[in-house]
Design an enzyme around this catalytic site. Structure first.
Site, PDB file in Angstrom:
ATOM      1  N   GLU B  51      32.121  41.512  43.806  1.00  0.00           N
ATOM      2  CA  GLU B  51      32.200  42.593  44.250  1.00  0.00           C
ATOM      3  C   GLU B  51      31.017  43.596  44.037  1.00  0.00           C
ATOM      4  OE1 GLU B  51      34.759  40.931  42.488  1.00  0.00           O
ATOM      5  OE2 GLU B  51      36.343  40.891  44.165  1.00  0.00           O
ATOM      6  N   PHE B 113      50.565  43.368  38.194  1.00  0.00           N
ATOM      7  CA  PHE B 113      49.509  42.307  38.214  1.00  0.00           C
ATOM      8  C   PHE B 113      48.307  42.817  39.059  1.00  0.00           C
ATOM      9  CE2 PHE B 113      47.462  38.559  40.467  1.00  0.00           C
ATOM     10  CZ  PHE B 113      46.835  38.224  39.292  1.00  0.00           C
ATOM     11  N   GLN B 114      47.112  42.658  38.565  1.00  0.00           N
ATOM     12  CA  GLN B 114      45.783  43.209  38.932  1.00  0.00           C
ATOM     13  C   GLN B 114      46.003  44.744  39.567  1.00  0.00           C
ATOM     14  OE1 GLN B 114      44.800  40.522  42.462  1.00  0.00           O
ATOM     15  NE2 GLN B 114      43.458  39.631  40.796  1.00  0.00           N
ATOM     16  N   LYS B 163      49.170  48.530  48.849  1.00  0.00           N
ATOM     17  CA  LYS B 163      49.438  47.540  49.889  1.00  0.00           C
ATOM     18  C   LYS B 163      50.568  47.743  50.951  1.00  0.00           C
ATOM     19  CE  LYS B 163      50.076  42.367  49.723  1.00  0.00           C
ATOM     20  NZ  LYS B 163      50.403  41.130  48.970  1.00  0.00           N
ATOM     21  N   MET B 478      10.804  45.121  29.544  1.00  0.00           N
ATOM     22  CA  MET B 478      10.791  46.489  29.155  1.00  0.00           C
ATOM     23  C   MET B 478      11.391  47.087  27.770  1.00  0.00           C
ATOM     24  SD  MET B 478       9.375  49.486  30.052  1.00  0.00           S
ATOM     25  CE  MET B 478       9.306  49.921  31.822  1.00  0.00           C
TER      26      MET B 478
END
Lengths: 185, 579
Positions: B51, B113-114, B163, B478
């Site tokens: 993502e 969940f999630q 959802k 760097m």
């Protein structure tokens, strides 16, 4: 550093308090108090924020607050030009022996007794911060068991209102070609 | 146009109505209902591999096209993987709309969940965000999101949709207007401010145009050119503004800031008037703020009122769209200059002397190994002024800003504000999708490349033939440079051994790309030309460069711009310069 009071009209939408609080925390601005509640318009809530900042920082606070999409209007409330009040509920120890003394303090500050039992008295008082502070110091002799205080709320004196200036909201038209086409140039 | 459909179809219809032609994303449980109508939509959906890649790709697309970039992810980890690109887009004012699925509304707050509170998480670095639980609100939220993202100071907007709101039936009704009582970006500048600015300019004998990324966002490069030529004052372009003014132009002194040119840094430092256009006095430009341009008055033009006076007091603040602001300033200044034209001869004598005495440069390694600056310089030369470059973050980024000559806006993409390592590959992917006929190079470090190179698979499978130049110095270069300069060469955890592992060309080939390698200066041009000739597949070139090259000039963090060093322990010879 000086104390400033901001009146902030916000959309009455979920998360708006978190946005404002988050902004203050993220940009390291210190809030002395924050009071929030409904207004005459059910779609709008009003926050009264008291903060301690320098002049330059105050400008930044206002501009950053103004960037929040849910913030509709911000005004600094000047003490001399406004009515300001805090609400205090305080529970002090009081027995039959000193109850008269407690009542005298209550009367002196135009407060009222809202609950009592054999060993305590609960007092409700409203007023400006200095008055509340004086009341508390006078009550200390009895023993303060518990207290709760609201943040400051404030309203400008006179007939005008903050919301007069803001609520004529017109929709912003979006073209048929879609938002994409319309706002890139 | 009202039509009955479910929330998911309403979402896709809204995205189509908003003019979206491409989006980058990955499906998952909570966003799954939306992927069913996406299957039939005319919107091109590019299935990324992470993502974060979707977010940076949307940013690259937006930076190149000026349109809103769109990314889409599921709830929980899908959404949290978007956090870095959203923060990145907020810092660099990139118009982005991120769509995330959320657990069903009844489950919100139960640690389902999630489940992740992505609206709460992204509040500090989105311009605005939404949590939608009622399908009827989807079209309005999408319309507002695009409007907010693209208007005023651009920025990312997140729309989190439960959802069940995607599954329920609703009526799709695309709004004809948006109503946002608290959002009124001011596009038109105050005419009094324009007059004040013109007056102040005519009183200045050492003016500088301090040009920031806002000029590019506002598509105001042409206006800037007219204004700069009208006054004939020096121009400096910040890291975010490279390309806003042609590097080849005689008025251009280069990039200011921590790794800016001596001339650009000194021009700001010694100026008596900073004509600040869409820049924000970032610490990487100002150095120690209290010592920055102490004798300068400031004109500060920006679309965001909160930028004005944030870091530096503005004598003349101008709030408005830069295209309109500059367009309004040109005739006003023309009239003012007709009466009183300041003499900039002496100022230019000083600046020209600095420019010729201290040009950007580098020493080639004595052992004959490859110099990273040389590689980047040749990449710019061979690819030409139309090519688009996206860099990661670190030494290679600074060299890419210094040694590629930018002539046009939207040809230089980088993560300026947040400094996101791993930006380059996915941003280049998005840029190539937005500009398919243009050569797009990712100039990446070996450290950065290992953070997001999985998107090369996406590129290979979706016909997105980007080119990647890995500037492989087998270090977090760097950080290593700072360890050299400030930590007595104690190289704690900056060695990546990336000349041994991984084998970058093999890795590239494994992902469906062409993998090339180059480690001798004499092979550089031929290798770049070989990569330029491949246009049907992504190409990755492993440029194996000298390890100890450093980025110069440098103003060390927290010090004054007056302390600029042109090499280690070497300051410009100020005594020979009459400033």
């Amino acid at each position: 550093m000086a104390t400033h009071t901001l009146a902030v009209l916000v959309e009455n939408s979920p998360g708006v308090l978190a946005r404002v609080a988050g902004l203050f925390s993220r940009r390291a601005y210190n809030i002395d108090s924050l009071a929030v509640g409904p207004t005459e318009n059910p779609n709008i809530s009003r926050m009264t924020i008291v903060l301690n900042v320098e002049g330059h920082a105050l400008e930044q606070v206002i501009r950053q607050l103004d960037k929040l999409v849910n913030v509709i209007q911000i005004a600094e409330v000047i003490p001399d030009e406004s009515v300001q009040a805090e609400l205090l509920l305080v529970k002090v120890s009081a027995t039959t022996r000193n109850r008269f003394d407690v009542d005298a303090v209550v009367e002196k500050y135009d407060a009222k007794v809202v609950d009592s039992d054999a060993s305590s008295v609960t007092i409700e008082a409203t007023g400006e911060a200095a008055k509340i502070a004086d009341l508390l110091s006078d009550l200390e002799q009895f023993g303060i068991r518990e207290l709760v205080q609201s943040g400051l709320i404030a309203l400008e004196r006179g007939g005008t209102s903050l919301s007069d200036r803001t609520l004529s909201t017109q929709g912003i038209p979006i073209a048929d070609g879609g938002v994409q086409a319309d706002y890139q140039n | 146009m009202s039509k009955k459909m479910n929330g998911a179809s309403s979402l896709v219809a809204a995205l189509e109505s908003a003019g979206v032609d491409v989006m980058f994303g990955i499906p998952g449980g909570a966003i799954l209902p939306a992927y069913d109508p996406i299957f039939d939509s005319k919107i091109r959906h590019i299935l990324v591999r992470h993502e974060q890649g979707a977010g940076h790709a949307a940013t690259g697309y937006a930076q190149v096209t000026g349109r809103v970039g769109v990314c889409i992810a599921t709830s929980g980890p899908g959404a949290t993987n978007l956090v870095t690109p959203l923060a990145d887009a907020a810092m660099d004012s990139v118009p982005l709309v991120a769509i995330t699925g959320q657990v069903p509304s009844a489950a919100i707050g139960t640690d389902a969940f999630q489940e992740a509170d992505i609206r709460g998480i992204t509040m500090p670095f989105t311009k605005h965000n939404y949590l939608i639980t009622d399908p009827a609100e989807i079209p309005r939220a999408i319309a507002e999101a695009f409007y907010i993202a693209s208007s005023g100071r651009p920025g990312p907007v997140l729309v989190d949709i439960a959802k069940d709101a995607l599954q329920k039936d609703t009526v799709f009704d695309w709004p004809t207007s948006v109503s946002l009582p608290g959002y009124h970006p001011q596009a038109k500048p105050e005419s009094s401010a324009i007059r004040d600015a013109a007056a102040l300019i005519t009183q200045s004998s050492k003016p500088v145009f301090y040009v920031g990324g806002g000029v590019i966002k506002a598509n105001a490069a042409r206006e800037l050119m007219q204004l700069a030529e009208l006054l004939g004052a020096p121009v400096v372009t910040t890291l975010m503004a490279r390309g806003a003014f042609p590097d080849s132009h005689d008025l251009h002194l280069g990039m200011p800031g921590m790794h800016g040119t001596v001339a650009a840094v000194t021009a700001l430092q010694k100026s008596d008037l900073l004509i600040t256009l869409g820049a924000r006095f970032d610490d990487r430009v100002t150095g120690k703020l209290s010592t920055f341009a102490v004798n300068a008055k400031v004109i500060h033009a920006d679309i965001d009122p909160a930028e004005i006076g944030k870091n530096r007091y503005a004598d003349v603040p101008i709030v408005g769209d830069l295209k309109q602001t500059i367009a309004a300033l040109i005739p006003e200044l023309k009239a003012a200059l007709a009466k009183n034209k300041p003499d900039l001869t002496e100022w230019w004598r000083q600046m020209a002397s600095l420019r010729s005495t201290y040009p950007l440069g580098y020493n080639k390694p004595e052992d004959g190994s490859l110099s990273p600056q040389f590689v980047i310089e040749r990449l710019g030369k061979i690819s030409g002024p139309d090519a688009i470059f996206a860099a990661g973050v670190g030494q290679h980024q600074m060299w890419a800003a210094q040694f590629v000559s930018y002539e046009k806006p939207r040809t230089w993409l980088n993560s300026g504000g947040l400094g996101t390592m791993g930006y380059a590959v996915p941003a280049a992917m998005g840029a190539k999708v937005g500009a398919p006929d243009t050569t797009v190079w990712a100039i990446d470090g070996d450290g950065c490349f290992q953070m997001t190179n999985q998107e090369l698979t996406t590129c290979a499978l979706n016909n997105i033939p980007i080119k990647v130049a890995i500037i492989n110095n087998e270090s977090l270069g760097m950080v290593r440079q700072w360890q050299t300069l400030f930590y007595e060469g104690r190289y704690s955890n900056t060695s990546l051994d990336s000349k041994r592992v991984p084998n970058f060309p093999m890795l590239a080939e494994a992902m469906g790309c062409i993998g090339l390698s180059c480690e001798r200066p004499e092979d550089v041009d031929a290798t770049i030309e070989k990569a330029m000739a491949i246009n049907n597949q992504p190409v990755v070139v492993d440029f194996r460069v000298h390890r100890d090259a450093m980025v110069w000039p440098m103003v060390a963090a927290g010090t004054s711009n007056d302390e600029i060093m042109i090499a280690r322990d070497l300051a410009p010879d100020w005594d020979s310069q009459e400033l």
